[in-house]
Design a protein around this motif. Structure first.
Motif, PDB file in Angstrom:
ATOM      1  N   ARG A  83      10.022  -7.481   7.490  1.00 37.80           N
ATOM      2  CA  ARG A  83       9.060  -8.587   7.582  1.00 37.80           C
ATOM      3  C   ARG A  83       9.356  -9.638   6.512  1.00 37.80           C
ATOM      4  O   ARG A  83       8.878 -10.759   6.584  1.00 37.80           O
ATOM      5  CB  ARG A  83       7.625  -8.054   7.402  1.00 37.80           C
ATOM      6  N   LEU A 139      -3.201  -4.299  -5.042  1.00 34.34           N
ATOM      7  CA  LEU A 139      -3.704  -3.916  -3.724  1.00 34.34           C
ATOM      8  C   LEU A 139      -4.371  -2.550  -3.639  1.00 34.34           C
ATOM      9  O   LEU A 139      -4.990  -2.226  -2.638  1.00 34.34           O
ATOM     10  CB  LEU A 139      -2.548  -3.933  -2.703  1.00 34.34           C
ATOM     11  N   ASP A 140      -4.228  -1.733  -4.683  1.00 33.63           N
ATOM     12  CA  ASP A 140      -4.685  -0.349  -4.522  1.00 33.63           C
ATOM     13  C   ASP A 140      -6.134  -0.122  -4.934  1.00 33.63           C
ATOM     14  O   ASP A 140      -6.623   0.999  -4.864  1.00 33.63           O
ATOM     15  CB  ASP A 140      -3.756   0.618  -5.269  1.00 33.63           C
ATOM     16  N   GLN A 193      -7.103  15.095  -5.229  1.00 31.29           N
ATOM     17  CA  GLN A 193      -7.447  15.577  -3.891  1.00 31.29           C
ATOM     18  C   GLN A 193      -8.656  16.505  -3.914  1.00 31.29           C
ATOM     19  O   GLN A 193      -9.419  16.554  -2.959  1.00 31.29           O
ATOM     20  CB  GLN A 193      -6.247  16.286  -3.234  1.00 31.29           C
ATOM     21  N   THR A 210      -5.450   4.203  -1.763  1.00 36.10           N
ATOM     22  CA  THR A 210      -4.471   5.029  -1.051  1.00 36.10           C
ATOM     23  C   THR A 210      -4.682   6.499  -1.383  1.00 36.10           C
ATOM     24  O   THR A 210      -4.637   7.353  -0.504  1.00 36.10           O
ATOM     25  CB  THR A 210      -3.025   4.620  -1.387  1.00 36.10           C
ATOM     26  N   ARG A 235     -11.467  14.221  -3.879  1.00 34.58           N
ATOM     27  CA  ARG A 235     -11.554  13.535  -2.597  1.00 34.58           C
ATOM     28  C   ARG A 235     -12.154  14.436  -1.515  1.00 34.58           C
ATOM     29  O   ARG A 235     -13.020  14.003  -0.755  1.00 34.58           O
ATOM     30  CB  ARG A 235     -10.152  13.071  -2.191  1.00 34.58           C
ATOM     31  N   SER A 291       5.832   4.299  -2.552  1.00 31.54           N
ATOM     32  CA  SER A 291       5.066   4.405  -1.321  1.00 31.54           C
ATOM     33  C   SER A 291       5.254   3.127  -0.538  1.00 31.54           C
ATOM     34  O   SER A 291       5.339   2.034  -1.101  1.00 31.54           O
ATOM     35  CB  SER A 291       3.594   4.592  -1.674  1.00 31.54           C
ATOM     36  N   MET A 292       5.335   3.277   0.792  1.00 30.64           N
ATOM     37  CA  MET A 292       5.520   2.101   1.630  1.00 30.64           C
ATOM     38  C   MET A 292       4.271   1.233   1.689  1.00 30.64           C
ATOM     39  O   MET A 292       4.284   0.161   2.285  1.00 30.64           O
ATOM     40  CB  MET A 292       5.922   2.525   3.047  1.00 30.64           C
ATOM     41  N   SER A 293       3.183   1.695   1.090  1.00 28.96           N
ATOM     42  CA  SER A 293       1.969   0.883   1.104  1.00 28.96           C
ATOM     43  C   SER A 293       2.172  -0.423   0.351  1.00 28.96           C
ATOM     44  O   SER A 293       1.593  -1.439   0.693  1.00 28.96           O
ATOM     45  CB  SER A 293       0.810   1.646   0.468  1.00 28.96           C
ATOM     46  N   PHE A 294       2.976  -0.360  -0.695  1.00 29.26           N
ATOM     47  CA  PHE A 294       3.118  -1.535  -1.566  1.00 29.26           C
ATOM     48  C   PHE A 294       4.541  -2.036  -1.496  1.00 29.26           C
ATOM     49  O   PHE A 294       5.407  -1.631  -2.273  1.00 29.26           O
ATOM     50  CB  PHE A 294       2.701  -1.164  -2.985  1.00 29.26           C
ATOM     51  N   LEU A 322      -3.956  -7.127   4.732  1.00 32.26           N
ATOM     52  CA  LEU A 322      -3.253  -8.317   4.256  1.00 32.26           C
ATOM     53  C   LEU A 322      -3.426  -9.475   5.236  1.00 32.26           C
ATOM     54  O   LEU A 322      -3.673 -10.619   4.832  1.00 32.26           O
ATOM     55  CB  LEU A 322      -1.760  -8.023   4.064  1.00 32.26           C
ATOM     56  N   GLY A 346      -7.347   8.105   0.360  1.00 35.21           N
ATOM     57  CA  GLY A 346      -7.107   8.261   1.794  1.00 35.21           C
ATOM     58  C   GLY A 346      -7.796   7.200   2.643  1.00 35.21           C
ATOM     59  O   GLY A 346      -7.913   7.346   3.853  1.00 35.21           O
ATOM     60  N   ILE A 397      -1.441  15.033   4.007  1.00 35.15           N
ATOM     61  CA  ILE A 397      -2.756  14.515   3.629  1.00 35.15           C
ATOM     62  C   ILE A 397      -3.229  13.378   4.526  1.00 35.15           C
ATOM     63  O   ILE A 397      -4.384  12.997   4.483  1.00 35.15           O
ATOM     64  CB  ILE A 397      -2.845  14.079   2.151  1.00 35.15           C
ATOM     65  N   LEU A 406       9.239  -2.530   8.574  1.00 31.95           N
ATOM     66  CA  LEU A 406       8.239  -3.062   7.647  1.00 31.95           C
ATOM     67  C   LEU A 406       8.908  -3.936   6.579  1.00 31.95           C
ATOM     68  O   LEU A 406       8.438  -5.040   6.293  1.00 31.95           O
ATOM     69  CB  LEU A 406       7.516  -1.918   6.938  1.00 31.95           C
ATOM     70  N   ASP A 438      -3.616   3.282   4.392  1.00 30.67           N
ATOM     71  CA  ASP A 438      -2.201   3.629   4.269  1.00 30.67           C
ATOM     72  C   ASP A 438      -1.370   2.382   4.535  1.00 30.67           C
ATOM     73  O   ASP A 438      -1.916   1.283   4.612  1.00 30.67           O
ATOM     74  CB  ASP A 438      -1.845   4.771   5.221  1.00 30.67           C
ATOM     75  N   SER A 439      -0.054   2.545   4.676  1.00 31.05           N
ATOM     76  CA  SER A 439       0.793   1.356   4.742  1.00 31.05           C
ATOM     77  C   SER A 439       0.462   0.476   5.950  1.00 31.05           C
ATOM     78  O   SER A 439       0.463  -0.745   5.846  1.00 31.05           O
ATOM     79  CB  SER A 439       2.264   1.755   4.749  1.00 31.05           C
ATOM     80  N   ILE A 440       0.157   1.090   7.078  1.00 33.21           N
ATOM     81  CA  ILE A 440      -0.138   0.301   8.273  1.00 33.21           C
ATOM     82  C   ILE A 440      -1.512  -0.371   8.121  1.00 33.21           C
ATOM     83  O   ILE A 440      -1.703  -1.541   8.462  1.00 33.21           O
ATOM     84  CB  ILE A 440      -0.110   1.187   9.539  1.00 33.21           C
ATOM     85  N   LEU A 465      -2.833  -1.248   5.355  1.00 34.08           N
ATOM     86  CA  LEU A 465      -2.687  -2.339   4.395  1.00 34.08           C
ATOM     87  C   LEU A 465      -2.201  -3.620   5.059  1.00 34.08           C
ATOM     88  O   LEU A 465      -2.619  -4.721   4.696  1.00 34.08           O
ATOM     89  CB  LEU A 465      -1.715  -1.932   3.296  1.00 34.08           C
ATOM     90  N   LEU A 466      -1.320  -3.461   6.062  1.00 34.07           N
ATOM     91  CA  LEU A 466      -0.841  -4.644   6.780  1.00 34.07           C
ATOM     92  C   LEU A 466      -2.015  -5.376   7.418  1.00 34.07           C
ATOM     93  O   LEU A 466      -2.106  -6.602   7.377  1.00 34.07           O
ATOM     94  CB  LEU A 466       0.161  -4.252   7.870  1.00 34.07           C
TER      95      LEU A 466
END
Lengths: 492, 84
Positions: A246, B66-67, A105, B31, A108, A216-219, B45, B34, A80, A243, B37-39, B41-42
């Motif tokens: 950090r 954050l979402d 989706q 998220t 979306r 998810s790596m987003s959070f 931030l 779409g 996606i 990541l 995404d994680s990058i 979001l950085l």
């Protein structure tokens, strides 16, 4: 056996056992198996047809994927994160006429996106299954085809890798053995489930009857807290670990109770290893190597050898044979560079609707990885760059990764990258990009090359850079280096 | 509050995370839609930390905060209040 039948087995033996967790939600094997059956019932009339699966990572994605398997159809998970035109390219070239999609989706992408499909099945948040339209069409597919995974497409258009039940089960079994996965283990799934690595985490833990926590790596805050919720096995690509690093203090705490930290999808570095080991003495760090064309994994580096052999990929996983071939397809001895080849039950059936590409990839039963490698005297393998990355300078064939290693060993820098540039006499020549450290002197880099390398390898230019020239998926190749070089040039 | 919200939308649009005509609800998942995404979001931030001179503690890097537009706005307001 199909992957979903392992879920049925555990559902019979221990229906209350937790299979999946996501945020506040959990689902037992008993209910997971029922959900899969319910969703599968909407696809039972299709006889082995291609179904796109369009879903964000989560419990629902896994249920929908397994339902396609159970109804004896072919699952094609759509990554996606891809741009609309790449998805359309996949759908068109793959002749994909049916889709199962989450409500999220569906909303979306919008109604009109789905006009192209003969069949659209929408699964809502509450689990209800709604068939919007349905038309069963004849399809001719390889009878063993079960799953098509798309390669990330670093080199041009993404290619569909055709996998069978046998491929999926064989690779899951190998991974279970190598990592020692047990039914009481809980995996953390924080990477995309739509690609080979994420898919292999799902398969191996569900086959063994274990549990998976999906995040998810987003959070990152949520990732740290999920790791303290009984997760015993953590999986990530190198950038996942970078990541998390950090936040070094949280990183250390989070890995305190983890049993296994596995990596794949790129070379892991000393810093990651050191930090992982520093957080927990009993932690097993297991770097793994593989390709989508091999379902997922091909090799692993046993954790006891991580310090000594971090620059190697270790040895073949059980059930796989690895070898190094020369240009004539003959096996070569230790310390000779050739192409890494593999055979085993995990090797793909072929590329979807592309016999020419398949014929180039699998020759006489050996899958050619496209990676250059050498055997080490202890039987391990070391990668030496991509075969496609060989640079022709005059009539010399140069492996840029070997040259980088040689320069880096002999001068004081933290990184060296060879950039192929056009040359009016030799065809190609090279420039260097170096990541300096506090004592690097550019003039001495040039003079070292001048003194120690043949003239055609002497760089036309030495540029300093401050970040690694990584591709989007965190790998280094000629492509990513050339891209990095252009960026530096443009900003000068 | 309104200003913070508009600033976040402006950032997302100016950095091409979404088109200028994209509409979404206050509590819609960024998220899942779409948009980020994680990058991405950085980047967001870093922008927030710099723009509002606040440090976001790791514990607060969660979907609740954050979402969604609402979550992000509330987070900034909360951290700004704590600081002053």
């Amino acid at each position: 056996m199909r992957i979903d039948s392992f879920i049925t087995r555990t559902a019979k033996e221990d229906p209350g056992k937790i299979a999946l967790e996501e945020g506040e939600k959990t689902i037992s094997y008993g209910f997971l198996d029922k959900d899969i059956g319910r969703i599968a019932s909407s696809m039972m009339e299709f006889g082995h047809c291609r179904f796109a699966v369009l879903a964000e990572s989560g419990i629902q994605y896994i249920e929908m994927l397994m339902a396609v398997y159970r109804s004896d159809n072919i699952a094609i998970p759509l990554p996606i994160e891809l741009a609309m035109f790449s998805l359309e390219h996949i759908l068109d070239t793959g002749n994909i006429r049916h889709i199962i999609v989450t409500e999220v989706q569906y909303t979306r992408f919008g109604e009109s996106f789905f006009d192209r499909f003969a069949t659209v099945i929408v699964v809502s948040e509450d689990g209800s299954v709604n068939t919007l339209h349905k038309m069963i069409l004849e399809e001719s597919n390889d009878p063993h085809l079960r799953l098509v995974l798309y390669t990330s497409g670093t080199t041009g258009n993404p290619k569909g890798v055709m996998l069978s039940d046998r491929n999926l089960v064989a690779n899951a079994d190998s991974i279970i053995e190598v990592l020692g996965i047990k039914p009481d283990d809980k995996a953390a799934l924080v990477i995309s489930p739509h690609h080979a690595f994420g898919n292999s985490i799902i398969d191996s833990h569900l086959v063994v009857g274990g549990s998976i926590r999906i995040g998810s790596m987003s959070f990152i805050g949520s990732v740290f807290s999920m790791m303290k919720s009984g997760v015993s096995m953590f999986y990530g690509v190198p950038s996942t670990y970078r990541l998390l690093l950090r936040y070094p203090a949280k990183f250390k705490q989070a890995f305190m109770n983890i049993k296994v930290a596995a990596t794949a999808g790129g070379a892991i570095d000393d810093i990651i290893v050191k930090n992982l080991k520093g957080s927990n003495r009993d932690l097993r760090v297991v770097p793994m190597y593989g390709q989508t064309e091999a379902t997922a994994r091909l090799a692993y580096l046993p954790s006891e050898d991580v310090d000594k052999f971090v620059d190697s990929i270790g040895k073949a996983i059980p059930g796989v044979t690895l070898d190094v071939f020369d240009a004539d397809g003959c096996s070569v001895g230790p310390n000779i560079t050739g192409e890494l080849v593999a055979s085993g039950d995990n090797i793909m059936l072929g590329y979807l609707d592309d016999e020419i590409a398949t014929g180039k990839k699998i020759i006489n039963g050996w899958m050619h990885t496209g990676d250059l490698a050498e055997k080490l005297p202890n039987g391990y393998f070391r990668l030496l760059g991509r075969k496609d990355d060989i640079i022709k300078i005059g009539d010399h064939r140069i492996n840029p990764r070997e040259l980088e290693r040689y320069i880096q060993k002999n001068i004081d820098v933290s990184g060296v990258f060879v950039v192929p540039v056009p040359h009016n006499i030799l065809g190609n020549a090279i420039c260097l990009m170096v990541m300096p450290n506090s004592s690097t002197d550019v003039a001495s880099v040039l003079s070292f090359c001048r003194k120690n390398l043949p003239g055609y390898l002497c760089p036309l230019e030495v540029l300093c850079i401050d970040q690694l020239p990584l591709s989007e998926n965190g790998k280094i190749s000629n492509r990513s280096i050339i891209e990095g070089y252009r960026n530096v040039k443009n900003s000068m | 509050m309104e200003q913070i919200r508009n600033d976040i939308i402006y950032f997302l649009k100016s950095q091409s995370f979404m088109d200028s005509d994209t509409q979404f609800a206050e509590n819609e998942s960024l998220t899942k839609a779409g948009i980020i995404d994680s990058i991405g979001l950085l980047e967001l931030l870093d922008h927030i930390s710099e723009r509002y001179s606040i440090e976001i503690p790791e514990d607060m890097l969660t979907p609740d905060n954050l979402d969604s537009l609402q979550g992000i706005t509330n987070l900034i307001v909360k951290l700004k209040t704590e600081r002053s």
